[in-house]
Design a protein around this motif. Structure first.
Motif, PDB file in Angstrom:
ATOM      1  N   ASN A  18       8.272  -4.654  -0.216  1.00 18.54           N
ATOM      2  CA  ASN A  18       7.189  -4.363  -1.108  1.00 18.54           C
ATOM      3  C   ASN A  18       7.656  -2.999  -1.917  1.00 18.54           C
ATOM      4  OD1 ASN A  18       5.383  -6.037  -0.452  1.00 18.54           O
ATOM      5  ND2 ASN A  18       4.522  -4.927   1.280  1.00 18.54           N
ATOM      6  N   TYR A  19       8.353  -2.088  -0.986  1.00 12.85           N
ATOM      7  CA  TYR A  19       8.749  -1.041  -1.795  1.00 12.85           C
ATOM      8  C   TYR A  19       9.735  -1.146  -3.133  1.00 12.85           C
ATOM      9  CZ  TYR A  19      10.998   4.038  -2.325  1.00 12.85           C
ATOM     10  OH  TYR A  19      10.977   5.207  -2.700  1.00 12.85           O
ATOM     11  N   TYR A  20      10.447  -2.118  -2.741  1.00 15.82           N
ATOM     12  CA  TYR A  20      11.528  -2.490  -4.025  1.00 15.82           C
ATOM     13  C   TYR A  20      10.396  -3.282  -5.234  1.00 15.82           C
ATOM     14  CZ  TYR A  20      16.333  -2.491  -1.890  1.00 15.82           C
ATOM     15  OH  TYR A  20      17.330  -2.186  -1.321  1.00 15.82           O
ATOM     16  N   ARG A  21       9.465  -3.818  -4.619  1.00 15.88           N
ATOM     17  CA  ARG A  21       8.782  -4.666  -5.685  1.00 15.88           C
ATOM     18  C   ARG A  21       7.789  -3.519  -6.453  1.00 15.88           C
ATOM     19  NH1 ARG A  21       7.461  -9.756  -2.328  1.00 15.88           N
ATOM     20  NH2 ARG A  21       9.076 -10.924  -2.739  1.00 15.88           N
ATOM     21  N   GLU A  22       7.285  -2.744  -5.679  1.00 13.49           N
ATOM     22  CA  GLU A  22       6.615  -1.536  -6.622  1.00 13.49           C
ATOM     23  C   GLU A  22       7.501  -0.910  -7.621  1.00 13.49           C
ATOM     24  OE1 GLU A  22       5.114   0.853  -3.455  1.00 13.49           O
ATOM     25  OE2 GLU A  22       3.775  -0.748  -2.633  1.00 13.49           O
ATOM     26  N   MET A  23       8.580  -0.742  -7.322  1.00 14.81           N
ATOM     27  CA  MET A  23       9.760  -0.293  -8.361  1.00 14.81           C
ATOM     28  C   MET A  23      10.077  -1.265  -9.166  1.00 14.81           C
ATOM     29  SD  MET A  23      11.424   3.066  -6.558  1.00 14.81           S
ATOM     30  CE  MET A  23      11.979   1.661  -5.213  1.00 14.81           C
ATOM     31  N   ALA A  71      15.220   7.173  -6.632  1.00 12.14           N
ATOM     32  CA  ALA A  71      14.944   6.123  -5.556  1.00 12.14           C
ATOM     33  C   ALA A  71      15.300   5.012  -5.721  1.00 12.14           C
ATOM     34  CB  ALA A  71      13.544   6.403  -5.127  1.00 12.14           C
ATOM     35  N   ALA A  72      15.128   4.236  -7.043  1.00 20.13           N
ATOM     36  CA  ALA A  72      15.123   3.233  -7.422  1.00 20.13           C
ATOM     37  C   ALA A  72      16.649   2.893  -7.374  1.00 20.13           C
ATOM     38  CB  ALA A  72      14.509   2.615  -8.826  1.00 20.13           C
ATOM     39  N   LEU A  73      17.431   3.809  -7.972  1.00 22.32           N
ATOM     40  CA  LEU A  73      18.758   3.720  -8.254  1.00 22.32           C
ATOM     41  C   LEU A  73      19.443   3.964  -6.683  1.00 22.32           C
ATOM     42  CD1 LEU A  73      19.642   5.981 -11.287  1.00 22.32           C
ATOM     43  CD2 LEU A  73      19.692   3.151 -11.051  1.00 22.32           C
ATOM     44  N   ASN A  74      19.015   4.574  -5.957  1.00 17.82           N
ATOM     45  CA  ASN A  74      19.521   4.835  -4.627  1.00 17.82           C
ATOM     46  C   ASN A  74      19.475   3.507  -3.889  1.00 17.82           C
ATOM     47  OD1 ASN A  74      20.393   7.287  -4.692  1.00 17.82           O
ATOM     48  ND2 ASN A  74      18.389   8.228  -3.886  1.00 17.82           N
ATOM     49  N   ARG A  77      22.032   1.228  -4.920  1.00 16.59           N
ATOM     50  CA  ARG A  77      23.293   1.793  -4.324  1.00 16.59           C
ATOM     51  C   ARG A  77      23.270   1.367  -2.957  1.00 16.59           C
ATOM     52  NH1 ARG A  77      27.230   1.759  -2.657  1.00 16.59           N
ATOM     53  NH2 ARG A  77      29.048   3.223  -2.344  1.00 16.59           N
ATOM     54  N   GLU A  78      22.189   1.534  -2.403  1.00 20.19           N
ATOM     55  CA  GLU A  78      22.203   1.044  -0.925  1.00 20.19           C
ATOM     56  C   GLU A  78      22.440  -0.398  -0.566  1.00 20.19           C
ATOM     57  OE1 GLU A  78      18.628   1.218   2.292  1.00 20.19           O
ATOM     58  OE2 GLU A  78      18.877   3.190   0.961  1.00 20.19           O
ATOM     59  N   ASP A  79      21.926  -1.281  -1.555  1.00 15.72           N
ATOM     60  CA  ASP A  79      22.188  -2.707  -1.548  1.00 15.72           C
ATOM     61  C   ASP A  79      23.231  -3.003  -1.772  1.00 15.72           C
ATOM     62  OD1 ASP A  79      21.171  -5.143  -1.118  1.00 15.72           O
ATOM     63  OD2 ASP A  79      20.355  -5.354  -3.195  1.00 15.72           O
ATOM     64  N   ILE A  80      24.005  -2.614  -2.645  1.00 20.07           N
ATOM     65  CA  ILE A  80      25.621  -2.585  -2.700  1.00 20.07           C
ATOM     66  C   ILE A  80      26.383  -2.358  -1.721  1.00 20.07           C
ATOM     67  CG2 ILE A  80      27.682  -2.081  -4.038  1.00 20.07           C
ATOM     68  CD1 ILE A  80      25.843  -1.246  -6.520  1.00 20.07           C
ATOM     69  N   GLU A 179      17.608  -1.893 -15.744  1.00 19.40           N
ATOM     70  CA  GLU A 179      16.078  -2.308 -15.680  1.00 19.40           C
ATOM     71  C   GLU A 179      15.521  -0.891 -15.191  1.00 19.40           C
ATOM     72  OE1 GLU A 179      16.574  -6.749 -14.734  1.00 19.40           O
ATOM     73  OE2 GLU A 179      15.709  -5.754 -13.234  1.00 19.40           O
ATOM     74  N   VAL A 180      16.151  -0.423 -14.233  1.00 27.07           N
ATOM     75  CA  VAL A 180      15.793   1.149 -13.939  1.00 27.07           C
ATOM     76  C   VAL A 180      15.699   2.172 -15.022  1.00 27.07           C
ATOM     77  CG1 VAL A 180      16.072   3.005 -12.170  1.00 27.07           C
ATOM     78  CG2 VAL A 180      16.079   0.697 -11.500  1.00 27.07           C
ATOM     79  N   ILE A 181      16.834   2.328 -15.427  1.00 23.82           N
ATOM     80  CA  ILE A 181      17.085   3.332 -16.634  1.00 23.82           C
ATOM     81  C   ILE A 181      16.097   3.153 -17.957  1.00 23.82           C
ATOM     82  CG2 ILE A 181      18.582   4.695 -17.910  1.00 23.82           C
ATOM     83  CD1 ILE A 181      20.513   3.820 -15.534  1.00 23.82           C
ATOM     84  N   GLN A 182      16.076   1.784 -18.212  1.00 29.82           N
ATOM     85  CA  GLN A 182      15.457   1.647 -19.466  1.00 29.82           C
ATOM     86  C   GLN A 182      15.861   2.358 -20.708  1.00 29.82           C
ATOM     87  OE1 GLN A 182      11.319   0.881 -19.020  1.00 29.82           O
ATOM     88  NE2 GLN A 182      11.674  -0.296 -16.826  1.00 29.82           N
ATOM     89  N   PRO A 183      16.991   2.564 -20.918  1.00 31.29           N
ATOM     90  CA  PRO A 183      17.415   3.212 -22.399  1.00 31.29           C
ATOM     91  C   PRO A 183      16.937   2.713 -23.306  1.00 31.29           C
ATOM     92  CG  PRO A 183      19.251   1.778 -21.387  1.00 31.29           C
ATOM     93  CD  PRO A 183      18.043   1.392 -20.383  1.00 31.29           C
ATOM     94  N   LYS A 184      16.932   3.269 -24.361  1.00 30.83           N
ATOM     95  CA  LYS A 184      16.448   2.701 -25.848  1.00 30.83           C
ATOM     96  C   LYS A 184      17.818   1.949 -26.391  1.00 30.83           C
ATOM     97  CE  LYS A 184      12.980   5.985 -26.943  1.00 30.83           C
ATOM     98  NZ  LYS A 184      12.910   7.491 -27.545  1.00 30.83           N
ATOM     99  N   VAL A 185      18.842   2.630 -26.234  1.00 25.68           N
ATOM    100  CA  VAL A 185      20.318   1.936 -26.813  1.00 25.68           C
ATOM    101  C   VAL A 185      21.200   1.773 -25.584  1.00 25.68           C
ATOM    102  CG1 VAL A 185      22.154   2.271 -28.487  1.00 25.68           C
ATOM    103  CG2 VAL A 185      19.609   2.862 -29.046  1.00 25.68           C
ATOM    104  N   ILE A 186      21.809   0.844 -25.564  1.00 21.46           N
ATOM    105  CA  ILE A 186      23.201   0.643 -24.769  1.00 21.46           C
ATOM    106  C   ILE A 186      24.260   0.510 -25.776  1.00 21.46           C
ATOM    107  CG2 ILE A 186      24.531  -0.867 -23.349  1.00 21.46           C
ATOM    108  CD1 ILE A 186      21.413  -1.851 -22.190  1.00 21.46           C
TER     109      ILE A 186
END
Ligand code: SF4
Length: 259
Positions: A18-23, A71-74, A77-80, A179-186
């Motif tokens: 649920n925590y993942y989904r909320e993010m 937290a989302a990036l953590n 990283r934890e998943d990796i 998807e977490v960072i959502q930059p304008k440009v890559i």
């Protein structure tokens, strides 16, 4: 596997999902698990795909806004974890996750770590990294203003090009970072990054100089700094690519940036 979980573990697992989904994170990847270890996460039903259709709007609905990006990036990283999903783990000293401003408008993506990055656990810290820093400065930004990552997170042996299966296994984590960072440009640095992100097999000459819609961002392609160290004549072309990005982001170059 779920029949092996105790009720308390199931509760913890549900809370975590649920925590993942909320993010806004909907894809999960199972770490390699030694025999006898309880499994706490299911493998994904489907991996986040490498985008196959440039020059089109791929996401008609906006991506969910993620409130707590660190937290989302953590969690990614934890998943990796101590990843052994592809053969690149064998020669790895440090896994290179990514670095920078989690709220960055601009994200640079290279192909994979080199020797310096592998030793330090940070992308673009060697000579090529110094050149990337110079490119960022020339755009009127600081390294801390942008986010930097690679398609694969472990150094390919001898700095060889990462192979397709290695990119396919690792790049879903990069997709989640985007998807977490959502930059304008890559900005895709080099042909390997560009081809993997866009799933287009084309020359740099054709890939450069135009925009691609990619995960709600605009994506541009330019030369990898390591290539520019070998062929500095292409710096001028790179500057054109960066100027295209600057124009879109409303950035102004410092007076001395143009050489
Ligand atoms: S390159 Fe990516 S998938 Fe391969 S071992 Fe490293 S983190 Fe895992």
């Amino acid at each position: 596997m779920s029949q092996d979980l105790t009720p308390e573990m199931k509760k913890q697992l549900a809370a975590r999902v649920n925590y993942y989904r909320e993010m806004g994170i909907h894809d999960f990847y199972r770490q390699h698990v030694a025999e006898g270890t309880q499994v706490m996460a299911k493998p994904p039903a489907e991996a986040v795909p490498v985008v196959a259709a440039p020059s089109s709007s791929l996401f008609e609905t906006p991506l969910p806004v993620i409130q707590d990006k660190p937290a989302a990036l953590n969690l990614i990283r934890e998943d990796i974890g101590d990843c052994t999903r592809c053969r690149l783990h064998k020669g790895r000293n440090k896994l290179v996750f990514g670095v920078g401003n989690v709220n960055a408008d601009l994200m640079f993506i290279g192909e994979g770590p080199g020797a310096d990055e592998d030793a330090q656990g940070e992308p673009f810290v060697g000579r090529a990294g110094q050149l990337l820093n110079n490119m960022i400065s020339a755009m009127g930004l600081k390294r801390e203003d942008v986010y930097i990552a690679n398609v694969v997170k472990c150094r390919p042996p001898g700095n060889r090009t990462p192979e397709k299966d290695e990119c396919d296994v690792c790049s879903p984590f990069l997709m989640r970072q985007i998807e977490v960072i959502q930059p304008k440009v890559i900005v895709a640095l080099g042909a390997v990054a560009a081809k993997n992100l866009l799933a287009i097999n084309d020359s740099m000459a054709n890939l450069r100089g135009r925009w691609y819609d990619f995960k709600g961002a605009r994506l541009a392609v330019t030369y990898h700094p390591a290539y520019l160290l070998r062929d500095p004549r292409q710096k001028k072309e790179t500057w054109k690519d960066l100027q295209m990005v600057m124009k879109y982001l409303g950035l102004t170059a410092p007076a001395k940036a143009q050489e």
